[in-house]
Design an enzyme around this catalytic site. Structure first.
Site, PDB file in Angstrom:
ATOM      1  CE  LYS A 166      -3.277   3.021   1.023  1.00 24.37           C
ATOM      2  NZ  LYS A 166      -2.393   4.200   1.284  1.00 24.37           N
ATOM      3  N   GLY A 221       3.694   3.199  11.073  1.00 32.94           N
ATOM      4  CA  GLY A 221       2.910   4.422  10.982  1.00 32.94           C
ATOM      5  C   GLY A 221       2.368   4.836  12.327  1.00 32.94           C
ATOM      6  CB  SER A 222      -0.219   7.281  13.197  1.00 33.27           C
ATOM      7  OG  SER A 222      -1.380   6.814  12.508  1.00 33.27           O
ATOM      8  N   GLY A 225      -3.577   4.869  12.816  1.00 29.99           N
ATOM      9  CA  GLY A 225      -3.579   4.104  11.579  1.00 29.99           C
ATOM     10  C   GLY A 225      -3.482   2.615  11.834  1.00 29.99           C
ATOM     11  N   GLY A 226      -2.627   2.223  12.762  1.00 27.58           N
ATOM     12  CA  GLY A 226      -2.504   0.815  13.109  1.00 27.58           C
ATOM     13  C   GLY A 226      -3.776   0.253  13.702  1.00 27.58           C
ATOM     14  CD  GLU A 245       8.753   1.254  13.926  1.00 29.27           C
ATOM     15  OE1 GLU A 245       9.112   2.448  13.953  1.00 29.27           O
ATOM     16  OE2 GLU A 245       9.339   0.372  13.267  1.00 29.27           O
ATOM     17  CB  CYS A 282      10.167   5.186  14.645  1.00 33.34           C
ATOM     18  SG  CYS A 282      11.449   4.248  13.796  1.00 33.34           S
ATOM     19  CD  GLU A 369       5.723   9.039  17.883  1.00 31.58           C
ATOM     20  OE1 GLU A 369       6.826   8.734  17.389  1.00 31.58           O
ATOM     21  OE2 GLU A 369       4.675   8.412  17.623  1.00 31.58           O
TER      22      GLU A 369
END
Length: 505
Positions: A166, A221-222, A225-226, A245, A282, A369
């Site tokens: 993606k 990603g965020s 999003g996860g 992650e 990250c 974060e």
């Protein structure tokens, strides 16, 4: 809504269409092709897959100039940084070629038939086998190391699985160029180009993750999003692994003795680490723990001076810029944190680096974060005070401890305070930058990741494999690595891990 996928110049904002958003039908066709390509990869021997990975690395090198040019235009990360990232990526592909040839990743294990205290035992032979087609989501901050040609892709292909990627909206043209190189590398090696497929568009996420031919998902990603991807996975009839992650604070701890002896060095090093790549790593140290007192004050002064001379940054995309500005504004106006250091302003949408300061009591309110060139310094009174706060933090990829000689007892206490919440402990150094190696761990407890595995290094291949056992099988029905006479990899036979010379039955 436009179906055009636009490549956006990160510095000028100029846009141009480079692709079309993928339809549900197109995604299904790509997944079907990836499933067939996975069968071809799984049937190939390790030497063939190893040659494919090296051919892919060679093709990326051949196309380096075009890839770097596109990546710099779309991310503003700079040619030097991106060249280093592509070199890391080709190194990673070749490392996994070595991993395949060495063979221990298979965990080949043989228990021969014999009498035991539990009764007769049949002949049992076990090794790890590929899962099937894998979905990988490109990340915004590493267009070459955690996106189309990145670690998830390299480890999944090495394991024997085709990959459907993606594409991240921050760098679609870069993704196309990288995919072209990988697909050509596959063809050069006698494999179908469909070992690598691309899908575009926000709506592609759900169609890809819920496609029954997809057997695992890799994501960088965020946190939000996860979590959205996990919700889509929950819709499936068959659950599949999700390796995400997501979010990490990466506590950076300075003892009183270290601050007293190396204040300037640590302050400058922290500034460089927190602003590396625009603070979009990250592993950026998002919380720094600095003692109160003269040593800590000197460190803060060095940190302020270093940040004040750090040029502003063009961040990866408009959303990241908005979120950064909102995050630092909340810190400025929240009445908890004090702005104690700031880089120079710059026209054209670039953002300055910032340093905030709080006391230990404020940590529960600010421990989240903020992506970008900002860190929050927590000033503490004592090891007892520090230990209490560290134990309250959520999971991170890293924790860094700067200490001086003779502090063994205090450092052991700090290690114990953070050990259960991190994947990598860094001593007298800085967490930004992750070596691609056999011993690396790039992972950690929630919310840094949701997995016990690393996403960087040789053992990341384990994510895309599953164990399988053959019982009482004739030699002809076994994979080559489990046959009696095979000696090309280490094997565990009847409980004993044997060298190549010993591994023959």
């Amino acid at each position: 809504m436009s179906t055009n996928v636009q490549s956006i110049d990160a510095r000028s904002g100029v846009r141009r269409a480079v692709a079309q958003n993928s339809t549900a039908e197109e995604i299904a066709e790509i997944c079907i092709a990836a499933s067939a390509a996975s069968a071809r990869l799984a049937a190939a021997d390790r030497a063939e897959r190893s040659a494919m990975l090296r051919a892919m690395a060679d093709r990326l090198e051949t196309d380096r100039e075009d890839i770097i040019s596109a990546a710099d235009r779309e991310t503003a990360l700079g040619v030097s940084r991106l060249n280093g990232e592509l070199t890391r990526t080709t190194f990673q592909l070749r490392l996994f070629a070595d991993v395949l040839e060495e063979g221990s990743y298979l965990e080949a294990t043989i228990d021969t038939a014999e009498a035991t205290a539990m009764g007769p035992r049949p002949d049992l032979r076990r090794m790890l086998v590929p899962l099937g087609a894998v979905a990988v989501f490109g990340s915004s901050n590493f267009p070459l190391a955690f996106s189309v040609p990145g670690g998830d892709t390299a480890s999944a292909l090495a394991a024997g699985n085709a990959v459907v990627l993606k594409v991240h909206s921050s760098h679609p043209e870069t993704s196309q160029l990288c995919a072209k190189a990988l697909r050509q590398g596959a063809l050069d090696s006698g494999f179908p180009a469909d070992v690598v497929g691309l899908v575009f568009g926000r709506d592609a996420t759900r169609h890809l993750v819920t496609d029954p031919r997809i057997k695992a998902v890799g994501f960088t990603g965020s946190l939000t999003g996860g979590q959205a991807i996990l919700e889509y996975i929950d819709e499936r009839e068959d659950p599949i692994p999700f390796y995400g992650e997501l979010s990490s604070l990466n506590p950076f701890i300075v003892t009183e003795a270290a601050a007293r002896s190396r204040a300037s060095e640590i302050g400058r090093g922290l500034a460089e680490s927190m602003t590396m790549g625009g603070g979009q790593f990250c592993t950026k140290p998002g919380l720094a723990f600095v003692p109160l007192g003269p040593g800590g004050d000197a460190l803060m002064q060095a940190l302020r001076l270093a940040v004040a001379s750090t040029p502003s940054f063009t961040l990866l995309n408009e959303r990241i810029t908005r979120d950064y500005e909102a995050g630092v504004q909340a810190l400025k106006t929240g009445g908890i944190a004090s702005l104690v250091g700031e880089g120079p302003d710059s026209p054209g949408g670039a953002v300055p680096a910032m340093v905030f300061e709080v006391g230990t009591d404020a940590v529960p309110d600010i421990a989240q974060e903020c992506f970008g060139p900002v860190t929050i310094v927590v000033r503490y009174n004592s090891i007892d005070d520090l230990e209490r706060v560290l134990q309250s933090l959520t999971g991170s990829l890293t924790a860094s401890i700067h200490h001086a000689d003779g502090e063994d007892a205090s450092v052991l206490r700090l290690i114990e305070a953070v050990r259960e919440g991190v994947g990598r402990l860094v001593f007298n150094s800085y967490p930004t930058g992750v070596a691609v190696s056999w011993a690396q761990t790039h992972g950690g407890p929630w919310p840094s990741t949701n997995t016990l595995h690393t996403s960087v290094g040789a053992t990341s291949i384990r994510r895309f494999l599953r164990p399988m056992t053959w019982q009482s099988a004739a030699d002809v029905f076994l994979p080559a690595e489990l046959r009696d006479a095979y000696t090309n990899i280490p094997r565990r036979i009847n409980g004993q891990l044997l060298s190549l010379e010993q591994a023959r039955i």
